[in-house]
Write a protein that holds these residues in place. Structure first.
Motif, PDB file in Angstrom:
ATOM      1  N   ARG A   1       8.399  -6.530  -6.546  1.00 42.45           N
ATOM      2  CA  ARG A   1       7.686  -7.387  -7.489  1.00 42.45           C
ATOM      3  C   ARG A   1       6.935  -8.496  -6.765  1.00 42.45           C
ATOM      4  N   GLY A   2       7.426  -8.884  -5.609  1.00 44.52           N
ATOM      5  CA  GLY A   2       6.794  -9.962  -4.863  1.00 44.52           C
ATOM      6  C   GLY A   2       5.615  -9.530  -4.007  1.00 44.52           C
ATOM      7  N   VAL A   3       5.280  -8.240  -4.022  1.00 44.69           N
ATOM      8  CA  VAL A   3       4.179  -7.747  -3.197  1.00 44.69           C
ATOM      9  C   VAL A   3       2.849  -8.180  -3.799  1.00 44.69           C
ATOM     10  N   GLN A   4       2.003  -8.741  -2.978  1.00 48.01           N
ATOM     11  CA  GLN A   4       0.663  -9.132  -3.398  1.00 48.01           C
ATOM     12  C   GLN A   4      -0.296  -8.009  -3.016  1.00 48.01           C
ATOM     13  N   TRP A   5      -0.724  -7.231  -3.981  1.00 49.85           N
ATOM     14  CA  TRP A   5      -1.553  -6.054  -3.700  1.00 49.85           C
ATOM     15  C   TRP A   5      -2.888  -6.429  -3.068  1.00 49.85           C
ATOM     16  N   ARG A   6      -3.438  -7.564  -3.451  1.00 43.80           N
ATOM     17  CA  ARG A   6      -4.714  -7.995  -2.846  1.00 43.80           C
ATOM     18  C   ARG A   6      -4.555  -8.281  -1.361  1.00 43.80           C
TER      19      ARG A   6
ATOM     20  N   LEU B   1      -5.289  -6.446   4.492  1.00 42.51           N
ATOM     21  CA  LEU B   1      -4.711  -6.233   5.814  1.00 42.51           C
ATOM     22  C   LEU B   1      -5.451  -5.174   6.622  1.00 42.51           C
ATOM     23  N   GLY B   2      -5.869  -4.143   5.951  1.00 35.78           N
ATOM     24  CA  GLY B   2      -6.500  -3.037   6.658  1.00 35.78           C
ATOM     25  C   GLY B   2      -5.538  -1.874   6.785  1.00 35.78           C
ATOM     26  N   ALA B   3      -5.972  -0.848   7.489  1.00 36.99           N
ATOM     27  CA  ALA B   3      -5.228   0.405   7.548  1.00 36.99           C
ATOM     28  C   ALA B   3      -4.105   0.388   8.588  1.00 36.99           C
ATOM     29  N   ARG B   4      -4.264  -0.351   9.671  1.00 34.58           N
ATOM     30  CA  ARG B   4      -3.268  -0.285  10.752  1.00 34.58           C
ATOM     31  C   ARG B   4      -1.864  -0.741  10.334  1.00 34.58           C
ATOM     32  N   PRO B   5      -1.701  -1.905   9.687  1.00 30.90           N
ATOM     33  CA  PRO B   5      -0.347  -2.294   9.273  1.00 30.90           C
ATOM     34  C   PRO B   5       0.243  -1.345   8.230  1.00 30.90           C
ATOM     35  N   ILE B   6      -0.574  -0.825   7.347  1.00 24.70           N
ATOM     36  CA  ILE B   6      -0.082   0.109   6.337  1.00 24.70           C
ATOM     37  C   ILE B   6       0.326   1.424   7.009  1.00 24.70           C
ATOM     38  N   ALA B   7      -0.426   1.865   7.985  1.00 24.73           N
ATOM     39  CA  ALA B   7      -0.059   3.075   8.721  1.00 24.73           C
ATOM     40  C   ALA B   7       1.244   2.865   9.488  1.00 24.73           C
ATOM     41  N   LEU B   8       1.417   1.689  10.072  1.00 24.37           N
ATOM     42  CA  LEU B   8       2.654   1.377  10.779  1.00 24.37           C
ATOM     43  C   LEU B   8       3.846   1.385   9.825  1.00 24.37           C
ATOM     44  N   ALA B   9       3.689   0.768   8.664  1.00 25.24           N
ATOM     45  CA  ALA B   9       4.766   0.756   7.675  1.00 25.24           C
ATOM     46  C   ALA B   9       5.105   2.171   7.222  1.00 25.24           C
ATOM     47  N   THR B  10       4.095   2.997   7.048  1.00 26.79           N
ATOM     48  CA  THR B  10       4.327   4.385   6.657  1.00 26.79           C
ATOM     49  C   THR B  10       5.077   5.128   7.753  1.00 26.79           C
ATOM     50  N   LEU B  11       4.674   4.936   8.994  1.00 23.09           N
ATOM     51  CA  LEU B  11       5.329   5.591  10.121  1.00 23.09           C
ATOM     52  C   LEU B  11       6.795   5.154  10.241  1.00 23.09           C
TER      53      LEU B  11
END
Length: 99
Positions: A62-67, A72-82
Motif C-alpha cells: 500500500r505504501g508503494v508510490q507508483w509514480r 526510476l527507470g528499467a534497471r532497478p525494476i529489472a534488478l528487483a525482478t531478478l
C-alpha cells in the motif's frame, strides 16, 4: 563576524529507539526458546502469525508510490525482478530438498 544559524529541535514526539514490535518479537522468541510457551499455544495461535504477515505485506504494498517507480527507470525494476526470481528459486530448491 558571521552569524550562526540556531537550530531548533523538531516539534512533536520523537520515535522510540526500539520499536515496540521488535521488543514483542524478542520477548516471544525468548519465551519459545526457553520452553515457557506450551505447544498447544504455539500451534493454536499460528493463524495469528499468518494474519499479521498478510497485514504487513498489504501495508508494504500500500505504501508503494507508483509514480516514483515509473520515474526510476528499467534497471532497478529489472534488478528487483531478478532478485525475486532468485529468492523464489532458492525457496523452491529448499522445499524440494525437504520432500
Amino acid at each position: 563576524m558571521s552569524t550562526a544559524t540556531k537550530q531548533t529541535p523538531a516539534q512533536g514526539k520523537r520515535p522510540p529507539i526500539v520499536p515496540l514490535f521488535v521488543v514483542g518479537f524478542l520477548v516471544m522468541a525468548a519465551l519459545r526458546t526457553f520452553g515457557l510457551l506450551p505447544e498447544f499455544a504455539v500451534t493454536g495461535l499460528s493463524w495469528i502469525q499468518t494474519v499479521c504477515l498478510a497485514m504487513a505485506m498489504f501495508a508494504l504494498g500500500r505504501g508503494v508510490q507508483w509514480r516514483s517507480l515509473k520515474n526510476l527507470g528499467a534497471r532497478p525494476i529489472a534488478l528487483a525482478t531478478l532478485v525475486t526470481i532468485v529468492v523464489a528459486l532458492i525457496a523452491l530448491g529448499g522445499s524440494l530438498l525437504l520432500t
